[in-house]
Design a protein around this motif. Structure first.
Motif, PDB file in Angstrom:
ATOM      1  N   SER A 102       1.067  -7.317  11.400  1.00 41.47           N
ATOM      2  CA  SER A 102       1.756  -6.370  10.520  1.00 41.47           C
ATOM      3  C   SER A 102       0.832  -5.866   9.422  1.00 41.47           C
ATOM      4  N   GLN A 103      -0.051  -6.717   8.932  1.00 41.34           N
ATOM      5  CA  GLN A 103      -0.961  -6.264   7.881  1.00 41.34           C
ATOM      6  C   GLN A 103      -2.009  -5.297   8.420  1.00 41.34           C
ATOM      7  N   PHE A 104      -2.420  -5.471   9.654  1.00 41.90           N
ATOM      8  CA  PHE A 104      -3.276  -4.455  10.272  1.00 41.90           C
ATOM      9  C   PHE A 104      -2.497  -3.157  10.493  1.00 41.90           C
ATOM     10  N   ALA A 105      -1.221  -3.271  10.885  1.00 44.68           N
ATOM     11  CA  ALA A 105      -0.398  -2.073  11.063  1.00 44.68           C
ATOM     12  C   ALA A 105      -0.291  -1.311   9.751  1.00 44.68           C
ATOM     13  N   ILE A 106      -0.130  -2.024   8.652  1.00 45.44           N
ATOM     14  CA  ILE A 106      -0.108  -1.392   7.330  1.00 45.44           C
ATOM     15  C   ILE A 106      -1.424  -0.658   7.082  1.00 45.44           C
ATOM     16  N   ALA A 107      -2.542  -1.337   7.373  1.00 43.50           N
ATOM     17  CA  ALA A 107      -3.859  -0.751   7.119  1.00 43.50           C
ATOM     18  C   ALA A 107      -4.085   0.501   7.953  1.00 43.50           C
ATOM     19  N   PHE A 108      -3.740   0.467   9.229  1.00 46.40           N
ATOM     20  CA  PHE A 108      -3.957   1.628  10.095  1.00 46.40           C
ATOM     21  C   PHE A 108      -3.009   2.770   9.735  1.00 46.40           C
ATOM     22  N   ALA A 109      -1.775   2.438   9.375  1.00 49.85           N
ATOM     23  CA  ALA A 109      -0.841   3.485   8.956  1.00 49.85           C
ATOM     24  C   ALA A 109      -1.331   4.155   7.676  1.00 49.85           C
ATOM     25  N   ASN A 110      -1.807   3.370   6.732  1.00 48.24           N
ATOM     26  CA  ASN A 110      -2.375   3.937   5.508  1.00 48.24           C
ATOM     27  C   ASN A 110      -3.571   4.825   5.824  1.00 48.24           C
ATOM     28  N   ALA A 111      -4.451   4.345   6.700  1.00 54.29           N
ATOM     29  CA  ALA A 111      -5.645   5.112   7.050  1.00 54.29           C
ATOM     30  C   ALA A 111      -5.285   6.428   7.729  1.00 54.29           C
ATOM     31  N   SER A 112      -4.153   6.454   8.433  1.00 55.76           N
ATOM     32  CA  SER A 112      -3.734   7.679   9.113  1.00 55.76           C
ATOM     33  C   SER A 112      -3.166   8.719   8.162  1.00 55.76           C
ATOM     34  N   GLY A 113      -2.873   8.301   6.919  1.00 57.61           N
ATOM     35  CA  GLY A 113      -2.294   9.214   5.941  1.00 57.61           C
ATOM     36  C   GLY A 113      -0.788   9.107   5.807  1.00 57.61           C
ATOM     37  N   ALA A 114      -0.178   8.138   6.502  1.00 56.05           N
ATOM     38  CA  ALA A 114       1.272   7.983   6.463  1.00 56.05           C
ATOM     39  C   ALA A 114       1.731   7.333   5.160  1.00 56.05           C
ATOM     40  N   GLU A 115       3.023   7.494   4.864  1.00 58.25           N
ATOM     41  CA  GLU A 115       3.683   6.763   3.785  1.00 58.25           C
ATOM     42  C   GLU A 115       4.224   5.472   4.390  1.00 58.25           C
ATOM     43  N   VAL A 116       3.833   4.334   3.823  1.00 54.22           N
ATOM     44  CA  VAL A 116       4.099   3.056   4.474  1.00 54.22           C
ATOM     45  C   VAL A 116       5.096   2.225   3.672  1.00 54.22           C
ATOM     46  N   TYR A 117       6.084   1.692   4.387  1.00 58.84           N
ATOM     47  CA  TYR A 117       7.085   0.784   3.833  1.00 58.84           C
ATOM     48  C   TYR A 117       7.117  -0.467   4.708  1.00 58.84           C
ATOM     49  N   VAL A 118       7.713  -1.542   4.184  1.00 56.61           N
ATOM     50  CA  VAL A 118       7.757  -2.788   4.944  1.00 56.61           C
ATOM     51  C   VAL A 118       9.117  -3.451   4.811  1.00 56.61           C
ATOM     52  N   THR A 119       9.366  -4.433   5.700  1.00 58.69           N
ATOM     53  CA  THR A 119      10.413  -5.417   5.490  1.00 58.69           C
ATOM     54  C   THR A 119       9.762  -6.786   5.410  1.00 58.69           C
ATOM     55  N   SER A 120      10.423  -7.699   4.722  1.00 61.66           N
ATOM     56  CA  SER A 120       9.983  -9.086   4.644  1.00 61.66           C
ATOM     57  C   SER A 120      11.159  -9.917   4.159  1.00 61.66           C
ATOM     58  N   GLY A 121      11.124 -11.202   4.453  1.00 60.79           N
ATOM     59  CA  GLY A 121      12.113 -12.114   3.902  1.00 60.79           C
ATOM     60  C   GLY A 121      11.675 -12.702   2.585  1.00 60.79           C
ATOM     61  N   SER A 122      10.531 -12.246   2.059  1.00 65.46           N
ATOM     62  CA  SER A 122       9.962 -12.787   0.824  1.00 65.46           C
ATOM     63  C   SER A 122       9.657 -11.664  -0.150  1.00 65.46           C
ATOM     64  N   GLU A 123      10.259 -11.719  -1.324  1.00 64.81           N
ATOM     65  CA  GLU A 123       9.961 -10.727  -2.361  1.00 64.81           C
ATOM     66  C   GLU A 123       8.502 -10.811  -2.785  1.00 64.81           C
ATOM     67  N   ASP A 124       7.962 -12.031  -2.792  1.00 59.05           N
ATOM     68  CA  ASP A 124       6.556 -12.209  -3.173  1.00 59.05           C
ATOM     69  C   ASP A 124       5.636 -11.485  -2.207  1.00 59.05           C
ATOM     70  N   LYS A 125       5.920 -11.563  -0.910  1.00 58.81           N
ATOM     71  CA  LYS A 125       5.074 -10.885   0.070  1.00 58.81           C
ATOM     72  C   LYS A 125       5.221  -9.368  -0.039  1.00 58.81           C
ATOM     73  N   ILE A 126       6.398  -8.906  -0.362  1.00 51.20           N
ATOM     74  CA  ILE A 126       6.579  -7.466  -0.569  1.00 51.20           C
ATOM     75  C   ILE A 126       5.706  -6.997  -1.718  1.00 51.20           C
ATOM     76  N   GLU A 127       5.666  -7.772  -2.790  1.00 54.44           N
ATOM     77  CA  GLU A 127       4.822  -7.397  -3.928  1.00 54.44           C
ATOM     78  C   GLU A 127       3.349  -7.445  -3.548  1.00 54.44           C
ATOM     79  N   LYS A 128       2.951  -8.422  -2.732  1.00 49.76           N
ATOM     80  CA  LYS A 128       1.552  -8.534  -2.330  1.00 49.76           C
ATOM     81  C   LYS A 128       1.105  -7.328  -1.499  1.00 49.76           C
ATOM     82  N   VAL A 129       1.950  -6.875  -0.576  1.00 51.26           N
ATOM     83  CA  VAL A 129       1.520  -5.771   0.284  1.00 51.26           C
ATOM     84  C   VAL A 129       1.515  -4.441  -0.461  1.00 51.26           C
TER      85      VAL A 129
END
Length: 326
Positions: free
Chosen positions: A167-194
């Motif tokens: 998922s973190q690579f997916a975030i990186a590639f989506a960002n590199a493509s120019g997309a607006e990126v959002y996530v889901t997680s069961g942890s608020e801390d991980k949401i803040e980290k990403v």
């Protein structure tokens, strides 16, 4: 050489001594400096993977230096493409396809022998530990996000399960493509980290109504998912008409039912994806170089602490790739 193998002992993974591999023509002997774990390694440990062959060296990801082989490779720092027999069809793997580490001996060892065409030079901006974390998770994310998900400038992309390596690579590639990126997680801390990785916002899937907050962004062009299960119907509520739901895993199992009416009325595409072709592996590395993409490494363990490395999967604060050094 030391190697981590799957056994029939009470603790199935064992660090043992094996003979150093001997290479034949067109093969390379790579002295591995770092190897990364994937969920499949833990599933093999737990007996939850098909076709387990005891005595196999585990591991799909590795970075090291070529000690023996064709002159043009000797001395080079390389990463290993973990694909085995993808086949000629770019759209789907062959019936003979497998991944290093089961049933073919893998990268959790001091040495591995592989055909020279499985090697690529290590991206110069990555450390050995970062490069070791790249192959399997990076390829899986690249195919799912860029090739099948068609992530691009102006698109809204939702990546589920923000703490995992893919998922973190997916975030990186989506960002590199120019997309607006959002996530889901069961942890608020991980949401803040990403958010430090370029994510705009996240939604906690432990809230049964998380999709209502997600719908406020105006719908998603692409959802890249590893969870499966009953969340599929929530994805159908927030996908844009004609959007793509790309699924590369099913960690929560099968959905109990699918809202077929919402599926066909939305004209949505549900797409399966796993790993990627050799050409996509090369293209993925080009993206990593061009966009200076770096894997998130959670922790690095010495080989002697291999049990601790595997157990790290069970710890709720794990974030990114787990790496073992030999």
């Amino acid at each position: 050489m030391r190697a981590i193998t799957i056994t029939q002992e009470s603790e199935p993974i064992q660090l043992i001594d094996l003979e150093k591999p001997e290479i034949s023509k067109d093969e390379c002997l790579v002295k591995l400096s770092a190897s990364a774990l994937n969920r499949r390694d833990q599933w093999i440990r737990e007996g939850m993977y098909p076709g387990i062959e005891f005595g196999t060296v585990l591991g799909s990801d590795g970075c090291g230096v070529v000690e023996e082989g064709p002159d043009e490779w000797v001395g080079k720092e390389v990463i290993v493409n973990p694909n085995v027999d993808w086949g000629d069809d770019a759209e789907v793997q062959s019936s003979a396809y497998s991944v290093l580490g089961m049933p073919t001996n893998g990268t959790l060892a001091e040495y591995i022998k592989v055909p020279s065409h499985r090697l690529h030079e290590k991206p110069a901006h990555l450390s050995a530990e970062e490069a070791a974390a790249l192959p399997l998770a990076g390829l899986t994310a690249f195919r799912a996000t860029v090739k099948k998900g068609a992530s691009n400038t102006g698109k809204k992309v939702l990546v589920t399960g923000a703490g995992g390596g893919v998922s973190q690579f997916a975030i990186a590639f989506a960002n590199a493509s120019g997309a607006e990126v959002y996530v889901t997680s069961g942890s608020e801390d991980k949401i803040e980290k990403v958010k430090n990785l370029g994510v705009i916002d996240g939604f906690n899937y432990r809230d049964e109504k998380w999709f209502k907050g997600a719908s406020k962004v105006g719908g998603f062009d692409t959802i890249v998912d590893s969870a499966g299960g009953n969340q599929l119907n929530n994805y159908l509520k927030i996908i844009k008409p004609g959007g793509r739901i790309v699924m590369y895993g099913s960690t929560t199992g099968h959905p109990e039912k699918v809202d077929v009416f919402r599926l066909f009325w939305s004209q949505a595409h549900i797409m399966g994806s796993t790993m990627g072709s050799d050409d996509e592996f090369t293209e993925m590395l080009e993206w990593v170089d061009k966009h200076n993409i770096k894997p998130t490494v959670d922790k690095v363990y010495n080989a002697e602490d291999y049990i601790g490395a595997f157990n790290r999967f069970k710890e709720p604060d794990s974030f990114g790739k787990i790496v073992i050094k030999f």
